[in-house]
Design an enzyme around this catalytic site. Sequence first.
Site, mmCIF file in Angstrom:
data_model
loop_
_atom_site.group_PDB
_atom_site.id
_atom_site.type_symbol
_atom_site.label_atom_id
_atom_site.label_comp_id
_atom_site.label_asym_id
_atom_site.label_seq_id
_atom_site.Cartn_x
_atom_site.Cartn_y
_atom_site.Cartn_z
ATOM 1 N N SER A 142 0.828 -1.214 0.000
ATOM 2 C CA SER A 142 0.000 0.000 0.000
ATOM 3 C C SER A 142 0.857 1.256 0.000
ATOM 4 O O SER A 142 0.494 2.259 -0.633
ATOM 5 C CB SER A 142 -0.967 0.008 1.184
ATOM 6 N N GLU A 143 2.030 1.234 0.691
ATOM 7 C CA GLU A 143 2.960 2.360 0.614
ATOM 8 C C GLU A 143 4.401 1.896 0.714
ATOM 9 O O GLU A 143 4.708 0.906 1.405
ATOM 10 C CB GLU A 143 2.709 3.403 1.722
ATOM 11 N N THR A 144 5.254 2.639 0.040
ATOM 12 C CA THR A 144 6.699 2.525 0.188
ATOM 13 C C THR A 144 7.207 3.881 0.665
ATOM 14 O O THR A 144 6.871 4.914 0.086
ATOM 15 C CB THR A 144 7.371 2.152 -1.134
ATOM 16 N N HIS A 178 1.308 4.469 8.559
ATOM 17 C CA HIS A 178 1.996 3.206 8.867
ATOM 18 C C HIS A 178 3.393 3.129 8.268
ATOM 19 O O HIS A 178 4.301 2.581 8.909
ATOM 20 C CB HIS A 178 1.112 2.000 8.488
#
Length: 261
Positions: free
Chosen positions: A45-47, A74
């Site tokens: 979902s995110e880097t 997160h």
Amino acid sequence: MSYPIYTVDAFTDHVFGGNPAAVCPLTEWLPAATMQQLANENNLSETAFFVKKADGSYDIRWFTPELEIDLAGHPTLASAHIIFNEIGHESDTIRFHCKSGELTVVKKGDLLQMNFPARMPVACTPPAELLKGFNIPPAEVLRSRDYFLVYNSEEEIKQLVPDFSQLNQVETLGVIVTAKGQEVDFVSRFFVPNSVIGEDPVTGSAHATLIPYWAQQLDKQDLTAVQLSKRKGHLWCSAVGDRVTISGKAVLYMKGSYFLS
């Protein structure tokens, strides 16, 4: 050239729980297009990417598989976990600089406490596609960065089924759904239209909106929360004026290298 990369499960005390984020320390920024390609390749979902500054603070940026975003919880927690445990940060406080301003993360025992700007939701007129996008109608619809749907019970949150054929027609980064909790102060879920993510397991940035709303509704500043995805996330929260604190645990799942020619 090889670069270090880590995967951290955030807002949990065990692997395969919470929300996984890729964390990529850098000594200098890569081109934005390259970071976007890496985030797409990671398919989480995110880097998060960060670069240490001369004063000991860090610039941080976050990318979903599709785009760069201005605030993400997160992967910030995950980045702090790596800085504290893998890079050897000596202080108990980390200062991050991002497009949304300065963020701090403070180590407090086994919890990492983030300090974010609050985003109080306000009443809005919901598009028809948003209301058609769920099998249960909300009791109230508000908006900050994301649409914010309030329900009557935790059970309704658990029973919600999104219809992305409708939600994909809504112009928004995300949709927060929330209700008062049974064993915690409030529960939530977070959906991402027009994305490979679908439902995000645990969304720190959504709590920048959830915390001020529930602090006002429940007339209390310190709150406990659970995000009711399949992986689940546990958060300890506080409303502090125009800021919020969001605390959680994190565990390292993987570390390695990626290679750019």
